[in-house]
Design an enzyme around this catalytic site. Structure first.
Site, PDB file in Angstrom:
ATOM      1  N   HIS A  81       4.845   0.047  -0.013  1.00  0.00           N
ATOM      2  CA  HIS A  81       5.538  -0.720   1.015  1.00  0.00           C
ATOM      3  C   HIS A  81       4.605  -1.738   1.663  1.00  0.00           C
ATOM      4  CE1 HIS A  81       3.762   2.847   2.916  1.00  0.00           C
ATOM      5  NE2 HIS A  81       3.756   2.196   4.070  1.00  0.00           N
ATOM      6  N   ARG A  91       7.272  -7.833  16.482  1.00  0.00           N
ATOM      7  CA  ARG A  91       7.747  -6.573  15.924  1.00  0.00           C
ATOM      8  C   ARG A  91       6.730  -5.475  16.201  1.00  0.00           C
ATOM      9  NH1 ARG A  91       6.970  -3.859  10.871  1.00  0.00           N
ATOM     10  NH2 ARG A  91       8.657  -2.360  10.509  1.00  0.00           N
ATOM     11  N   HIS A 137       0.845  -1.190   0.000  1.00  0.00           N
ATOM     12  CA  HIS A 137       0.000   0.000   0.000  1.00  0.00           C
ATOM     13  C   HIS A 137       0.884   1.245   0.000  1.00  0.00           C
ATOM     14  CE1 HIS A 137       1.123  -0.411   4.223  1.00  0.00           C
ATOM     15  NE2 HIS A 137       0.788   0.864   4.389  1.00  0.00           N
ATOM     16  N   ASP A 167       0.882   5.419   1.632  1.00  0.00           N
ATOM     17  CA  ASP A 167       0.249   6.239   2.656  1.00  0.00           C
ATOM     18  C   ASP A 167      -0.403   7.458   2.019  1.00  0.00           C
ATOM     19  OD1 ASP A 167       1.158   4.470   4.570  1.00  0.00           O
ATOM     20  OD2 ASP A 167       2.940   5.651   5.066  1.00  0.00           O
TER      21      ASP A 167
END
Length: 352
Positions: A280, A290, A222, A224
């Site tokens: 990304h 994480r 996607h 941002d």
């Protein structure tokens, strides 16, 4: 739109608004099983690491924005101790029992609180992910998470937002300057720094240990919607950016003390496509949890954004129509990865 109480009694709706209780899952459920894929990322490529004190930082920033849409920065003046504090508070939040986190479940039409990734509805499978969204003070939700011990969490989140606001304004200014723009060209941009006009979202991300990471996805590919996103990631690799020219997916390895900066759709629009909105994704693993903290920085929601006139000429005709951040978010909420295409001028209409 269905309320949370209605959704709790509907298993289908429930699956689309409430994250899995990852602590009690031994096998990957079908709802989270993506098509088998191999991590084909190329380890011999990496995004630029830019020292903001470097004498050629402007040209390095421009090259990174044009080539990758993403880079890491050092010498950004954010105290390392603040990174440790916000990472600790983020881990503290996601370590809470599922029933406690659900007290702050984001409503279907809400903006803040605990929940799934907003892009979840565009994919047939669920993500190995849980998130917590903050806009301004997190006190209302923090009181529900820790009725008698929420002050430290709130103080850290608010201090981090203030530091990110200053840094994001500085980074955006450097990007504009790298394009040869002067203060008069971007006078409207100064309003973003006014407390009443500034728009930003702080997103805490959690990618739990996964029993089968080869069939799970943290966040799928996607871009941002922001001007820029500034990301602090824990010392666990998972973020990847898509490189040009058949390079494929490139891992963005954590660098101690560095912050990841990626170009968002609005900066792509303002630069008339010269700066690349970074595609990304985030992968998961079967040994380490994480976390990451993303700060989405943007303009006032009602300010029209369009390619800057100084970047328009016969060789570079205007590509995108004017749009506010609110309008663009509405378009992207419906059309997702087609949003940028939908605000382009018709190929035959020429320059405005």
């Amino acid at each position: 739109m269905s309320s949370i109480s209605e959704s709790r009694n509907n298993p289908i709706l429930l699956n689309h608004i409430i994250p899995l209780d990852f602590n009690n899952v031994l096998d990957l459920p079908d709802s989270h099983a993506w098509t088998l894929f191999s991590d084909d990322s190329l380890t011999h490529h990496s995004i630029p690491l830019i020292d903001l004190a470097h004498p050629h930082s402007l040209s390095l920033i421009r090259q990174a924005c044009e080539t990758w849409g993403m880079f890491q920065v050092t010498n950004h003046c954010i105290p390392v101790t603040l990174f440790h504090q916000i990472e600790s508070q983020t881990q503290r939040l996601f370590a809470l029992p599922a029933n406690r986190k659900l007290l702050t479940l984001r409503s279907p039409d809400g903006f803040t609180g605990y929940g799934l990734a907003r892009i979840s509805s565009f994919f047939p499978k669920q993500m190995w992910y849980e998130g917590f969204t903050i806009m301004g003070s997190p006190e209302q939700h923090a009181c529900q998470l820790w009725p008698n011990d929420h002050t430290i969490f709130c103080d850290v989140m608010e201090e981090y937002q203030q530091e990110m606001k200053k840094l994001s304004h500085r980074l955006s200014g450097l990007m504009f300057k790298s394009l040869g723009l002067n203060p008069e060209d971007i006078s409207w941009f100064r309003t973003i720094n006014h407390p009443q006009h500034h728009q930003a979202v702080l997103q805490l991300n959690s990618y739990p240990v996964c029993p089968d990471p080869s069939r799970a996805m943290g966040l799928p590919s996607h871009t941002d919607s922001s001007f820029i996103t500034v990301l602090h990631q824990s010392n666990v690799t998972g973020l990847q950016v898509l490189g040009d020219g058949g390079i494929g997916w490139v891992p963005v390895h954590p660098v101690e003390g560095a912050l990841v900066v990626n170009v968002g759709d609005l900066m792509h629009i303002i630069s008339n496509g010269r700066f690349k909105s970074a595609q990304h994704r985030a992968l998961v693993n079967n040994t380490r949890h994480r976390t990451s903290i993303a700060y989405f920085f943007g303009p006032p929601r009602d300010v029209k954004i369009s390619p800057l006139m100084k970047l328009i000429d016969l060789d570079h005709p205007k590509i995108y129509q004017p749009v506010t951040w609110k309008e663009y978010l509405d378009i992207k909420a419906t059309h997702f990865d087609k949003a940028l295409e939908l605000i382009q001028y018709d190929a035959f209409s020429g320059m405005e």
